[in-house]
Design a protein around this motif. Sequence first.
Motif, PDB file in Angstrom:
ATOM      1  N   THR A   5      20.691  24.616 -36.107  1.00 18.02           N
ATOM      2  CA  THR A   5      20.558  25.088 -34.726  1.00 18.02           C
ATOM      3  C   THR A   5      19.793  26.407 -34.680  1.00 18.02           C
ATOM      4  OG1 THR A   5      22.685  26.240 -34.855  1.00 18.02           O
ATOM      5  CG2 THR A   5      22.696  23.973 -33.976  1.00 18.02           C
ATOM      6  N   HIS A   6      19.811  27.122 -35.795  1.00 16.76           N
ATOM      7  CA  HIS A   6      19.131  28.409 -35.904  1.00 16.76           C
ATOM      8  C   HIS A   6      18.478  28.474 -37.287  1.00 16.76           C
ATOM      9  CE1 HIS A   6      22.115  29.062 -32.780  1.00 16.76           C
ATOM     10  NE2 HIS A   6      21.367  30.073 -32.351  1.00 16.76           N
ATOM     11  N   GLU A   7      17.259  28.968 -37.332  1.00 22.47           N
ATOM     12  CA  GLU A   7      16.531  29.113 -38.601  1.00 22.47           C
ATOM     13  C   GLU A   7      15.863  30.478 -38.634  1.00 22.47           C
ATOM     14  OE1 GLU A   7      15.294  24.423 -39.201  1.00 22.47           O
ATOM     15  OE2 GLU A   7      13.831  25.786 -38.314  1.00 22.47           O
ATOM     16  N   ARG A  27      26.533  28.435 -42.708  1.00 19.60           N
ATOM     17  CA  ARG A  27      25.329  29.192 -43.022  1.00 19.60           C
ATOM     18  C   ARG A  27      24.815  28.737 -44.374  1.00 19.60           C
ATOM     19  NH1 ARG A  27      29.062  31.039 -39.331  1.00 19.60           N
ATOM     20  NH2 ARG A  27      28.332  32.869 -38.240  1.00 19.60           N
ATOM     21  N   LYS A  85      15.421  22.116 -37.472  1.00 15.24           N
ATOM     22  CA  LYS A  85      15.300  22.057 -36.019  1.00 15.24           C
ATOM     23  C   LYS A  85      14.215  21.071 -35.602  1.00 15.24           C
ATOM     24  CE  LYS A  85      15.635  25.793 -33.515  1.00 15.24           C
ATOM     25  NZ  LYS A  85      15.474  27.171 -33.004  1.00 15.24           N
ATOM     26  N   ASP A 142      23.007  35.475 -40.105  1.00 13.79           N
ATOM     27  CA  ASP A 142      23.174  35.532 -38.653  1.00 13.79           C
ATOM     28  C   ASP A 142      22.086  36.396 -38.012  1.00 13.79           C
ATOM     29  OD1 ASP A 142      25.357  33.914 -38.979  1.00 13.79           O
ATOM     30  OD2 ASP A 142      26.820  35.382 -38.267  1.00 13.79           O
ATOM     31  N   THR A 145      18.506  34.655 -38.274  1.00 15.88           N
ATOM     32  CA  THR A 145      18.341  33.453 -37.448  1.00 15.88           C
ATOM     33  C   THR A 145      18.568  33.712 -35.961  1.00 15.88           C
ATOM     34  OG1 THR A 145      20.669  32.820 -37.718  1.00 15.88           O
ATOM     35  CG2 THR A 145      19.086  31.928 -39.331  1.00 15.88           C
ATOM     36  N   GLY A 146      19.086  34.878 -35.624  1.00 19.76           N
ATOM     37  CA  GLY A 146      19.422  35.162 -34.237  1.00 19.76           C
ATOM     38  C   GLY A 146      20.763  34.570 -33.836  1.00 19.76           C
ATOM     39  N   PHE A 147      21.509  34.061 -34.807  1.00 19.30           N
ATOM     40  CA  PHE A 147      22.782  33.420 -34.507  1.00 19.30           C
ATOM     41  C   PHE A 147      23.832  34.409 -34.002  1.00 19.30           C
ATOM     42  CE2 PHE A 147      26.905  31.454 -35.676  1.00 19.30           C
ATOM     43  CZ  PHE A 147      26.795  30.306 -34.915  1.00 19.30           C
ATOM     44  N   HIS A 150      24.062  34.338 -30.319  1.00 12.99           N
ATOM     45  CA  HIS A 150      24.747  33.130 -29.850  1.00 12.99           C
ATOM     46  C   HIS A 150      26.256  33.270 -30.026  1.00 12.99           C
ATOM     47  CE1 HIS A 150      25.615  28.864 -29.293  1.00 12.99           C
ATOM     48  NE2 HIS A 150      26.300  28.911 -30.435  1.00 12.99           N
TER      49      HIS A 150
END
Length: 155
Positions: A5-7, A27, A85, A142, A145-147, A150
């Motif tokens: 969902t995030h890379e 992760r 993704k 995190d 990835t910008g997690f 979120h």
Amino acid sequence: MPRATHEGVIQFGDIEIEVAVLDDGQRLVTQSGFMVGLGRIRPPKGRQYYRAGANLPAFLTVQNLRPYIDENLVAAASQIEFRTKQGVKAFGYAANFLSEVCELFTRAHHAGVLKDTQRNIANRAQTIAEQLQRSGSTHLIDEATGFQEHREKKA
């Protein structure tokens, strides 16, 4: 099959390692990111792995490193199959596998058993390990990835 969902990419000085967060919250470090980050190039024809109880990349199974392979490393070595993704099938490792490999090279370096060809990996592993000790792999993944944004919104 889990899907990313995030890379993103973690920067360790001039070393870049691709990472992802899967839809189940796991992760991971991508297999290609792991290999390139440590200065290894994947074998051109298929994957070479040690099959005696652990699915370790071949460069970790050489004779001089075997005494430094412990239960934590073996447990973290399981490959994780996932979809990027973009929907492409890929492989990765749990986030702690990177720190376990760095620890292996630190111990082998201190013991004086590394061969010339392994010193570059050990130097890269040391650079990575220093940043992992300061921030931790989950935090770095995190952030890359910008997690974390979120996660904070969900909380």
